[in-house]
Design an enzyme around this catalytic site. Structure first.
Site, short mmCIF file in Angstrom:
data_model
loop_
_atom_site.label_atom_id
_atom_site.label_comp_id
_atom_site.label_asym_id
_atom_site.label_seq_id
_atom_site.Cartn_x
_atom_site.Cartn_y
_atom_site.Cartn_z
N HIS A 60 -19.78 -43.16 -39.93
CA HIS A 60 -19.68 -42.18 -38.83
C HIS A 60 -20.10 -40.77 -39.20
O HIS A 60 -20.13 -39.89 -38.35
CB HIS A 60 -18.24 -42.16 -38.30
CG HIS A 60 -17.70 -43.53 -38.02
ND1 HIS A 60 -16.92 -44.22 -38.92
CD2 HIS A 60 -17.90 -44.35 -36.96
CE1 HIS A 60 -16.64 -45.41 -38.43
NE2 HIS A 60 -17.21 -45.52 -37.25
N GLY A 62 -11.39 -30.97 -31.03
CA GLY A 62 -11.68 -32.28 -30.45
C GLY A 62 -13.13 -32.37 -29.98
O GLY A 62 -13.81 -33.37 -30.18
N ARG A 69 -17.48 -27.55 -29.17
CA ARG A 69 -16.59 -26.49 -29.65
C ARG A 69 -16.87 -26.22 -31.14
O ARG A 69 -16.89 -25.09 -31.59
CB ARG A 69 -15.18 -27.00 -29.45
CG ARG A 69 -13.94 -26.17 -29.29
CD ARG A 69 -13.91 -24.77 -28.98
NE ARG A 69 -14.24 -24.32 -27.66
CZ ARG A 69 -13.40 -24.02 -26.68
NH1 ARG A 69 -12.12 -24.22 -26.83
NH2 ARG A 69 -13.82 -23.53 -25.54
N ARG A 97 -23.31 -40.07 -33.34
CA ARG A 97 -22.55 -40.12 -32.08
C ARG A 97 -22.34 -38.73 -31.46
O ARG A 97 -21.34 -38.50 -30.76
CB ARG A 97 -21.17 -40.77 -32.27
CG ARG A 97 -21.29 -42.25 -32.55
CD ARG A 97 -19.94 -42.89 -32.80
NE ARG A 97 -20.16 -44.25 -33.19
CZ ARG A 97 -19.77 -45.31 -32.47
NH1 ARG A 97 -19.12 -45.14 -31.35
NH2 ARG A 97 -20.02 -46.52 -32.87
N ARG A 105 -6.58 -28.96 -37.53
CA ARG A 105 -6.97 -29.27 -36.15
C ARG A 105 -6.73 -28.04 -35.29
O ARG A 105 -5.68 -27.39 -35.39
CB ARG A 105 -6.15 -30.46 -35.65
CG ARG A 105 -6.14 -30.60 -34.16
CD ARG A 105 -5.67 -31.96 -33.67
NE ARG A 105 -5.13 -31.88 -32.33
CZ ARG A 105 -5.85 -31.65 -31.22
NH1 ARG A 105 -7.15 -31.48 -31.29
NH2 ARG A 105 -5.27 -31.59 -30.04
N VAL A 106 -7.70 -27.71 -34.45
CA VAL A 106 -7.54 -26.65 -33.46
C VAL A 106 -7.79 -27.27 -32.09
O VAL A 106 -8.85 -27.85 -31.86
CB VAL A 106 -8.52 -25.46 -33.72
CG1 VAL A 106 -8.05 -24.61 -34.88
CG2 VAL A 106 -9.94 -25.93 -33.98
N SER A 126 -5.98 -28.04 -27.76
CA SER A 126 -5.16 -27.58 -26.64
C SER A 126 -4.01 -28.56 -26.45
O SER A 126 -4.02 -29.67 -27.00
CB SER A 126 -6.01 -27.50 -25.36
OG SER A 126 -6.50 -28.79 -25.05
N GLU A 170 -0.15 -33.40 -27.18
CA GLU A 170 -1.60 -33.47 -27.43
C GLU A 170 -1.86 -34.92 -27.84
O GLU A 170 -1.01 -35.76 -27.58
CB GLU A 170 -2.03 -32.43 -28.48
CG GLU A 170 -1.24 -32.46 -29.78
CD GLU A 170 -1.81 -33.37 -30.82
OE1 GLU A 170 -2.87 -33.02 -31.37
OE2 GLU A 170 -1.19 -34.42 -31.13
N MET A 171 -2.99 -35.22 -28.48
CA MET A 171 -3.30 -36.63 -28.69
C MET A 171 -3.81 -37.00 -30.09
O MET A 171 -4.33 -38.10 -30.27
CB MET A 171 -4.31 -37.09 -27.62
CG MET A 171 -3.83 -36.81 -26.21
SD MET A 171 -4.90 -37.43 -24.92
CE MET A 171 -4.59 -39.19 -25.06
N GLU A 172 -3.66 -36.12 -31.07
CA GLU A 172 -4.31 -36.38 -32.38
C GLU A 172 -3.47 -36.11 -33.63
O GLU A 172 -3.69 -36.72 -34.68
CB GLU A 172 -5.60 -35.54 -32.50
CG GLU A 172 -6.71 -35.94 -31.56
CD GLU A 172 -6.58 -35.34 -30.17
OE1 GLU A 172 -5.79 -34.39 -30.00
OE2 GLU A 172 -7.24 -35.84 -29.24
N SER A 181 -2.72 -25.19 -22.75
CA SER A 181 -3.75 -25.16 -21.70
C SER A 181 -3.19 -25.56 -20.34
O SER A 181 -3.83 -25.35 -19.31
CB SER A 181 -4.91 -26.09 -22.07
OG SER A 181 -4.44 -27.42 -22.14
N ASP A 182 -2.01 -26.16 -20.35
CA ASP A 182 -1.37 -26.55 -19.08
C ASP A 182 0.11 -26.79 -19.35
O ASP A 182 0.52 -26.87 -20.50
CB ASP A 182 -2.03 -27.80 -18.50
CG ASP A 182 -2.05 -28.97 -19.48
OD1 ASP A 182 -3.04 -29.08 -20.22
OD2 ASP A 182 -1.07 -29.72 -19.54
N ARG A 187 -9.53 -19.84 -21.15
CA ARG A 187 -9.28 -20.59 -22.38
C ARG A 187 -10.04 -20.01 -23.56
O ARG A 187 -9.58 -20.05 -24.68
CB ARG A 187 -9.66 -22.07 -22.20
CG ARG A 187 -8.55 -22.89 -21.60
CD ARG A 187 -8.70 -24.36 -21.94
NE ARG A 187 -9.85 -24.99 -21.28
CZ ARG A 187 -9.83 -25.48 -20.05
NH1 ARG A 187 -8.76 -25.41 -19.32
NH2 ARG A 187 -10.90 -26.05 -19.55
N1 HPA Z 1 -1.56 -34.29 -22.39
C1 HPA Z 1 -2.19 -34.66 -23.51
N2 HPA Z 1 -3.02 -33.90 -24.16
C2 HPA Z 1 -3.25 -32.66 -23.69
C3 HPA Z 1 -2.63 -32.21 -22.55
C4 HPA Z 1 -1.74 -33.05 -21.88
O1 HPA Z 1 -1.15 -32.70 -20.83
N3 HPA Z 1 -3.06 -30.95 -22.32
C5 HPA Z 1 -3.93 -30.66 -23.31
N4 HPA Z 1 -4.03 -31.69 -24.15
#
Ligand code: HPA
Length: 235
Positions: free
Chosen positions: A7, A24, A28, A47, A91-92, A94, A183-185, A207-208, A221
């Site tokens: 990869h 991510g 960016r 990729r 990691r940077v 949101s 977040e997811m990572e 971010s939310d 942002r």
């Molecule tokens: N969920 C998962 N990951 C995110 C979110 C969220 O609401 N906002 C930014 N990254």
């Protein structure tokens, strides 16, 4: 282990610095290289997961996209650490706030990362592993955030496998445990680093908010992102 990897196409370890920033979004990564780094070379485009190495205030640093989710950051961080000898991975990204007192653009520093993912099952541990940031990187990040005077919070974050969860209330159970944001990572990054003796940290911008349903705009942002970058680059 052999390079290049499946990869990452860099043909020498020397093309990637000991310290890497991991957004991510690969674009960016390009933005960071274009706007913050000097003497930049591109070391990956497999990729379209763009990776660059340059200098910041005279120090060598790399930046590369990871994609979204634990499988994706799991692959890239594993190869960076175990094949390319990367030592510090930051990691940077949101995140979505899970606590009512968190405001849009606040900075969240992930001391630890809880998860609803199966990623950690691969280690076959006789219990529950707690993915944890490098204290050294964490301490430095806090120091820089204080010096910059930005609003920051340090604590447990949630690395989720789902952005659109079938149970729209599940996050509230994590919030009850004091988890700051989702977040997811991070959990996969921390686990890979722990397993291989590397250092990892996650710095996020809110971010939310899952609590208030507020959201940021893409333009706004950018400013908040700059604060997060200032912290990450100083590490
Ligand atoms: N969920 C998962 N990951 C995110 C979110 C969220 O609401 N906002 C930014 N990254």
């Amino acid at each position: 282990m052999a390079i290049p990897t499946p990869h990452i196409s860099a043909t020498s370890k020397d093309l990637i610095a000991e310290t890497i920033l991991l957004p991510g979004d690969p674009l960016r990564a390009k933005f960071i290289a274009d706007n913050f780094l000097e003497d930049v070379i591109q070391f990956n485009a497999v990729r379209n997961m763009l990776g660059f190495t340059g200098t910041y205030k005279g120090k060598r640093i790399s930046v590369m996209g990871t994609g979204m989710g634990m499988p994706s950051i799991g692959i890239y961080s594993y190869e960076l650490i175990n094949f390319y000898g990367v030592k510090n991975l930051i990691r940077v990204g949101s995140c979505g706030a899970l606590q009512p007192y968190l405001k849009l653009y606040d900075i969240i520093i992930g001391m630890s990362a809880s998860t609803n993912s199966n990623y950690l099952h691969q280690y076959n541990l006789p219990g529950t592993f707690a993915p944890t940031a490098s204290f050294e990187l964490l301490e430095k990040a806090v120091k820089v955030a204080r010096e910059l005077g930005v609003i920051y919070h340090v604590g447990n974050i949630l690395s989720s496998d789902t952005f659109y969860d079938d149970d729209s209330e599940a996050w509230k159970r994590w919030a009850k445990m004091g988890v700051l944001a989702v977040e997811m990572e991070a959990a996969a990054l921390y686990a890979n680093a722990a397993r291989a003796g590397a250092n990892a940290l996650t710095i996020l911008t809110v971010s939310d908010s899952l609590v208030t349903h507020e959201e940021t705009t893409a333009e706004e942002r950018q400013t908040a992102f700059t604060n997060m970058m200032k912290i990450a680059l100083e590490l």
